[in-house]
Design a protein around this motif. Sequence first.
Motif, PDB file in Angstrom:
ATOM      1  N   LEU A 211       0.894  -1.186  -0.104  1.00 15.42           N
ATOM      2  CA  LEU A 211      -0.057  -0.081  -0.088  1.00 15.42           C
ATOM      3  C   LEU A 211       0.902   1.250   0.068  1.00 15.42           C
ATOM      4  CD1 LEU A 211      -2.494  -1.090   2.592  1.00 15.42           C
ATOM      5  CD2 LEU A 211      -2.920  -0.998   0.232  1.00 15.42           C
ATOM      6  N   GLN A 212       0.199   2.441  -0.317  1.00 16.98           N
ATOM      7  CA  GLN A 212       1.013   3.682  -0.126  1.00 16.98           C
ATOM      8  C   GLN A 212       0.776   4.468   1.386  1.00 16.98           C
ATOM      9  OE1 GLN A 212       3.341   4.377  -2.178  1.00 16.98           O
ATOM     10  NE2 GLN A 212       2.950   2.743  -3.542  1.00 16.98           N
ATOM     11  N   PRO A 213       1.142   5.494   1.803  1.00 16.52           N
ATOM     12  CA  PRO A 213       1.221   6.081   2.798  1.00 16.52           C
ATOM     13  C   PRO A 213      -0.398   6.633   2.841  1.00 16.52           C
ATOM     14  CG  PRO A 213       3.279   6.525   2.261  1.00 16.52           C
ATOM     15  CD  PRO A 213       2.624   5.766   0.945  1.00 16.52           C
ATOM     16  N   TRP A 214      -0.635   7.299   1.717  1.00 18.80           N
ATOM     17  CA  TRP A 214      -1.947   8.101   1.651  1.00 18.80           C
ATOM     18  C   TRP A 214      -3.252   7.042   1.880  1.00 18.80           C
ATOM     19  CZ3 TRP A 214       1.705   8.734  -2.197  1.00 18.80           C
ATOM     20  CH2 TRP A 214       1.733   7.947  -3.392  1.00 18.80           C
ATOM     21  N   ASP A 215      -2.905   5.784   1.439  1.00 19.22           N
ATOM     22  CA  ASP A 215      -3.990   4.552   1.528  1.00 19.22           C
ATOM     23  C   ASP A 215      -4.279   4.442   2.886  1.00 19.22           C
ATOM     24  OD1 ASP A 215      -4.208   4.016  -1.219  1.00 19.22           O
ATOM     25  OD2 ASP A 215      -2.392   2.891  -0.909  1.00 19.22           O
ATOM     26  N   ILE A 216      -3.447   4.626   3.855  1.00 21.46           N
ATOM     27  CA  ILE A 216      -3.463   4.091   5.467  1.00 21.46           C
ATOM     28  C   ILE A 216      -3.356   5.293   6.384  1.00 21.46           C
ATOM     29  CG2 ILE A 216      -2.753   1.511   4.527  1.00 21.46           C
ATOM     30  CD1 ILE A 216       0.191   2.261   5.540  1.00 21.46           C
ATOM     31  N   ALA A 217      -2.722   6.276   6.087  1.00 15.71           N
ATOM     32  CA  ALA A 217      -2.348   7.041   7.266  1.00 15.71           C
ATOM     33  C   ALA A 217      -3.430   7.669   8.076  1.00 15.71           C
ATOM     34  CB  ALA A 217      -1.746   8.487   6.428  1.00 15.71           C
ATOM     35  N   ALA A 218      -4.595   8.148   7.604  1.00 14.20           N
ATOM     36  CA  ALA A 218      -5.725   8.393   8.359  1.00 14.20           C
ATOM     37  C   ALA A 218      -6.258   7.042   9.104  1.00 14.20           C
ATOM     38  CB  ALA A 218      -6.882   8.991   7.664  1.00 14.20           C
ATOM     39  N   GLY A 219      -6.161   5.942   8.534  1.00 14.27           N
ATOM     40  CA  GLY A 219      -7.014   4.627   9.163  1.00 14.27           C
ATOM     41  C   GLY A 219      -5.914   4.102  10.348  1.00 14.27           C
ATOM     42  N   LEU A 220      -4.594   4.426  10.022  1.00 18.45           N
ATOM     43  CA  LEU A 220      -3.725   3.769  11.298  1.00 18.45           C
ATOM     44  C   LEU A 220      -4.017   4.482  12.640  1.00 18.45           C
ATOM     45  CD1 LEU A 220      -0.355   4.146   9.472  1.00 18.45           C
ATOM     46  CD2 LEU A 220      -1.744   2.179   9.790  1.00 18.45           C
ATOM     47  N   LEU A 221      -4.453   5.829  12.670  1.00 17.17           N
ATOM     48  CA  LEU A 221      -4.824   6.471  13.812  1.00 17.17           C
ATOM     49  C   LEU A 221      -5.974   6.083  14.289  1.00 17.17           C
ATOM     50  CD1 LEU A 221      -3.705   8.632  15.824  1.00 17.17           C
ATOM     51  CD2 LEU A 221      -4.667  10.611  14.562  1.00 17.17           C
ATOM     52  N   LEU A 222      -7.034   5.791  13.485  1.00 17.57           N
ATOM     53  CA  LEU A 222      -8.390   5.503  13.905  1.00 17.57           C
ATOM     54  C   LEU A 222      -8.331   4.274  14.676  1.00 17.57           C
ATOM     55  CD1 LEU A 222     -10.509   6.470  10.685  1.00 17.57           C
ATOM     56  CD2 LEU A 222     -10.690   7.225  12.893  1.00 17.57           C
ATOM     57  N   VAL A 223      -7.343   3.176  14.059  1.00 15.35           N
ATOM     58  CA  VAL A 223      -7.280   1.926  14.927  1.00 15.35           C
ATOM     59  C   VAL A 223      -6.582   1.959  16.112  1.00 15.35           C
ATOM     60  CG1 VAL A 223      -6.279  -0.473  14.871  1.00 15.35           C
ATOM     61  CG2 VAL A 223      -7.380   0.732  12.606  1.00 15.35           C
ATOM     62  N   SER A 224      -5.511   2.829  16.176  1.00 12.37           N
ATOM     63  CA  SER A 224      -4.733   2.865  17.413  1.00 12.37           C
ATOM     64  C   SER A 224      -5.545   3.694  18.317  1.00 12.37           C
ATOM     65  CB  SER A 224      -3.399   3.477  17.100  1.00 12.37           C
ATOM     66  OG  SER A 224      -3.490   4.778  16.654  1.00 12.37           O
ATOM     67  N   GLU A 225      -6.404   4.621  17.940  1.00  9.58           N
ATOM     68  CA  GLU A 225      -7.084   5.626  18.784  1.00  9.58           C
ATOM     69  C   GLU A 225      -8.359   4.843  19.577  1.00  9.58           C
ATOM     70  OE1 GLU A 225      -6.555   8.681  20.454  1.00  9.58           O
ATOM     71  OE2 GLU A 225      -4.435   8.233  19.650  1.00  9.58           O
ATOM     72  N   ALA A 226      -8.771   3.828  18.684  1.00 14.57           N
ATOM     73  CA  ALA A 226      -9.608   2.955  18.980  1.00 14.57           C
ATOM     74  C   ALA A 226      -9.529   1.996  20.009  1.00 14.57           C
ATOM     75  CB  ALA A 226     -10.747   2.633  17.900  1.00 14.57           C
ATOM     76  N   GLY A 227      -8.225   1.757  20.278  1.00 13.57           N
ATOM     77  CA  GLY A 227      -7.630   0.692  21.123  1.00 13.57           C
ATOM     78  C   GLY A 227      -7.088  -0.468  20.642  1.00 13.57           C
ATOM     79  N   GLY A 228      -7.130  -0.509  19.115  1.00 13.89           N
ATOM     80  CA  GLY A 228      -6.486  -1.541  18.435  1.00 13.89           C
ATOM     81  C   GLY A 228      -4.843  -1.606  18.401  1.00 13.89           C
ATOM     82  N   GLN A 229      -4.354  -2.381  17.691  1.00 15.87           N
ATOM     83  CA  GLN A 229      -2.891  -2.351  17.393  1.00 15.87           C
ATOM     84  C   GLN A 229      -2.469  -2.684  15.911  1.00 15.87           C
ATOM     85  OE1 GLN A 229      -1.265  -5.786  19.645  1.00 15.87           O
ATOM     86  NE2 GLN A 229       0.731  -5.411  18.880  1.00 15.87           N
TER      87      GLN A 229
END
Length: 273
Positions: A211-229
């Motif tokens: 993937l590319q950074p723009w595919d995942i950058a926002a989603g990464l923070l969503l997961v971590s801030e929701a308590g995921g890994q």
Amino acid sequence: MALHSAIITVMQKAAEKAGRKLSRDFGEVEHLQVSRKGPADFVSAADTRAEKIIFEELSRARPDFGFLMEENGEIEGNDKSTRWIIDPLDGTTNFLHSIPHFCTSIALEQNGEITAGLLYLPLTDETYWAEKGRGAYLGNRRLRVSSRKNMADSLLATGIPFKGRAGHAEFIASLETIMPEVAGVRRFGSAALDLAYVAAGRYDGFWETELQPWDIAAGLLLVSEAGGQVTTFDGKKDVLDGKQILATNGALHGPVTRLLATARKNVRKSATR
């Protein structure tokens, strides 16, 4: 009620303005499906137009910030420590085929760390957003990852390498290894939304490569801030380059990591025969 910070408000305004244009363009794409030329050129132009709208809006609001964009690459700002990471249309293939599952993704990176992220779904007017240390939200509703601990009950998502991309053998091996252990595997065609669904507890995990950074950058923070890994397949935390990403509810991270390791081992054994 969750109150937006000024930076999230700026991001949402830009995403919604681009989203209005994407919604109109999506209506046109549905008509173009039956034309001889097809909608491919139109969708490529729609993608570029949406990115231009977002670029202009964010530049007006924060003129010193840099950019990393899917269509126009990297633009360095006066503030070298801060940049926007933008995918104006994540789920382009879905959009191209009139499948209503796509979003606009905007993230803010400061000193190498994602500190704010937002996904906007123009067809449903839904906004997923997160800020570092403030949690993840769908609109005003706080998001939490699922609490499932049993692999047999879990639902995972993935992405399939498309034509011209490497990694098909590795993907097939991972699918063959994981599918017998879980309740199901889904492929919906938007990595950004896959990550949002992990954050919302709809999926218990997601894995993909290349993937590319723009595919995942926002989603990464969503997961971590929701308590995921979120890590690479072998547990490293630096995943923004997109080469490998595994996002889970945390409880299932170890089991999925071990299955992916088994799949890679099987591929290596096959290559040496």
